[in-house]
Enzyme design. Sequence first.
Site, PDB file in Angstrom:
ATOM      1  N   ASN A  47      -6.782   4.619   9.880  1.00  0.00           N
ATOM      2  CA  ASN A  47      -6.296   3.361  10.450  1.00  0.00           C
ATOM      3  C   ASN A  47      -6.347   3.340  11.972  1.00  0.00           C
ATOM      4  O   ASN A  47      -6.433   2.288  12.584  1.00  0.00           O
ATOM      5  CB  ASN A  47      -4.871   3.090   9.970  1.00  0.00           C
ATOM      6  CG  ASN A  47      -3.995   4.307   9.992  1.00  0.00           C
ATOM      7  OD1 ASN A  47      -4.304   5.331   9.402  1.00  0.00           O
ATOM      8  ND2 ASN A  47      -2.889   4.216  10.705  1.00  0.00           N
TER       9      ASN A  47
ATOM     10  N   CYS B  30       3.823   0.407  14.755  1.00  0.00           N
ATOM     11  CA  CYS B  30       5.013   1.239  14.746  1.00  0.00           C
ATOM     12  C   CYS B  30       6.148   0.490  14.109  1.00  0.00           C
ATOM     13  O   CYS B  30       6.661  -0.464  14.692  1.00  0.00           O
ATOM     14  CB  CYS B  30       5.356   1.628  16.168  1.00  0.00           C
ATOM     15  SG  CYS B  30       5.093   3.343  16.416  1.00  0.00           S
TER      16      CYS B  30
ATOM     17  N   ALA C 189      -3.398  -6.037   0.023  1.00  0.00           N
ATOM     18  CA  ALA C 189      -3.958  -7.369   0.303  1.00  0.00           C
ATOM     19  C   ALA C 189      -3.865  -7.790   1.767  1.00  0.00           C
ATOM     20  O   ALA C 189      -4.780  -8.418   2.294  1.00  0.00           O
ATOM     21  CB  ALA C 189      -3.239  -8.402  -0.566  1.00  0.00           C
TER      22      ALA C 189
ATOM     23  N   GLY D 153       0.844  -1.193   0.000  1.00  0.00           N
ATOM     24  CA  GLY D 153       0.000   0.000   0.000  1.00  0.00           C
ATOM     25  C   GLY D 153       0.878   1.241   0.000  1.00  0.00           C
ATOM     26  O   GLY D 153       0.568   2.251  -0.643  1.00  0.00           O
TER      27      GLY D 153
HETATM   28  N1  PLP Z   1      -2.499   3.306   4.308  1.00  0.00           N
HETATM   29  C1  PLP Z   1      -3.110   2.996   5.453  1.00  0.00           C
HETATM   30  C2  PLP Z   1      -4.338   3.749   5.856  1.00  0.00           C
HETATM   31  C3  PLP Z   1      -2.608   1.987   6.270  1.00  0.00           C
HETATM   32  O1  PLP Z   1      -3.222   1.703   7.415  1.00  0.00           O
HETATM   33  C4  PLP Z   1      -1.444   1.305   5.868  1.00  0.00           C
HETATM   34  C5  PLP Z   1      -0.837   0.264   6.712  1.00  0.00           C
HETATM   35  O2  PLP Z   1      -0.909   0.304   7.920  1.00  0.00           O
HETATM   36  C6  PLP Z   1      -0.848   1.665   4.648  1.00  0.00           C
HETATM   37  C7  PLP Z   1      -1.408   2.660   3.904  1.00  0.00           C
HETATM   38  C8  PLP Z   1       0.388   0.999   4.154  1.00  0.00           C
HETATM   39  O3  PLP Z   1       0.094  -0.254   3.593  1.00  0.00           O
HETATM   40  P1  PLP Z   1       1.226  -1.370   3.447  1.00  0.00           P
HETATM   41  O4  PLP Z   1       1.437  -1.952   4.807  1.00  0.00           O
HETATM   42  O5  PLP Z   1       0.646  -2.365   2.476  1.00  0.00           O
HETATM   43  O6  PLP Z   1       2.425  -0.691   2.920  1.00  0.00           O
END
Ligand code: PLP
Length: 371
Positions: free
Chosen positions: A140, A314, A189, A70
């Site tokens: 999140n 973290c 994913a 992500g």
């Molecule tokens: N965006 C949000 C809102 C998230 O909560 C997270 C992961 O905690 C990410 C992006 C990053 O995703 P990834 O862990 O696949 O890099």
Amino acid sequence: MDRVYLDYNATAPVREEVKEAILPLMNKALNPSSVHTSGREARAIMEMSRREIKQALGALDAELIFTASGTEANHLAVLGSGRTKVAVSSIEHPSVGKVRAVTNIISVDDHGIINLGDLEKFLKEGYTEKALICVMLANNETGAIQPIQEVVDLARQYGAYVHVDAVQAFGKIPVDFAALGADFMSVSAHKLGGSAGAAALIVRKGIDVKPQLLGGGQEKYRRAGTENVLAIHGFGVVAKLAIKELEGEAIRQQKLRDSLEQQILNIAPEAVIFSKAVKRLPNTSAIAMPGTLSQTQLIRFDLEGVEVSAGSACSSGKVEVSNVLQAMHVKHNVAETMVRVSLGKESKKKEVERFVAIWRELYAQGQQQAA
Ligand code: PLP
């Protein structure tokens, strides 16, 4: 003692259905760029997953670029959009907020919802054509759901693009890219029971994305590097499951979450549940226990076999005061006592009860120490 996992927003355990789907593929050589039979099989698997994920996201008319995380999808949106003014909400995940191209921060209110007035002020200041606005669909830490359609309506008036980080929302609430009207959207994913290593950026048709990883011609030259076909296949599997199970699971988890919160408030009416007054993800609860630091709580919960977190996972392993709560103007001495509970597919009533029982003891100890 069985361990209790209540940290689904950090990552979800890989679903059995994903393991079953991936295992037989592990004996194969799957490079979708190869022209031989194995390569073509890999491509067929990847294209099937692409379709399944797009379908689950109401994005059949959009483009989908596979990435490894992500975080990478967010970077690709921000840097690949080519926009020179990038305004992000003050509660974005660091994988958006810390991208070096960010030029402006848009504030949120005390409930963690973006200030549309602040956004309009930014847009009016003449950044228009060249601006990108990044607003996450669901936070999140608190689970607060943002008014994306209103953001998009405003952005359109000023010719700005909108990127939506839907990494936490996908699999927890309905996500419809076409209905949101955004230009970019990120999903990942591992947040919904696939494996880490597959994620995607959805891009509205007609928008050019400048590649950030250069090399091979994968993903139509927009993201070089051999695709992780196994993880991508698992992503397709969980995307389909998410659609099938979403409504039932959302109702079930929300009931569990609401019962957890009610029990906490019965024990300690002065406990704070962040963003409780606004629409939230059904599985998420960010709770401040007055008088007891997050770190102290986390250690105790862990010793008792319960896994929760203090806001975002973290990566540095340190517990820091949440920047999301700071952006919501929460006082430091309250913010430093927040613990996030995030439920998922395997969460059960007895696990919530175990969490509440430990919370009750910890709170009582804190009260005694303060007396
Ligand atoms: N965006 C949000 C809102 C998230 O909560 C997270 C992961 O905690 C990410 C992006 C990053 O995703 P990834 O862990 O696949 O890099």
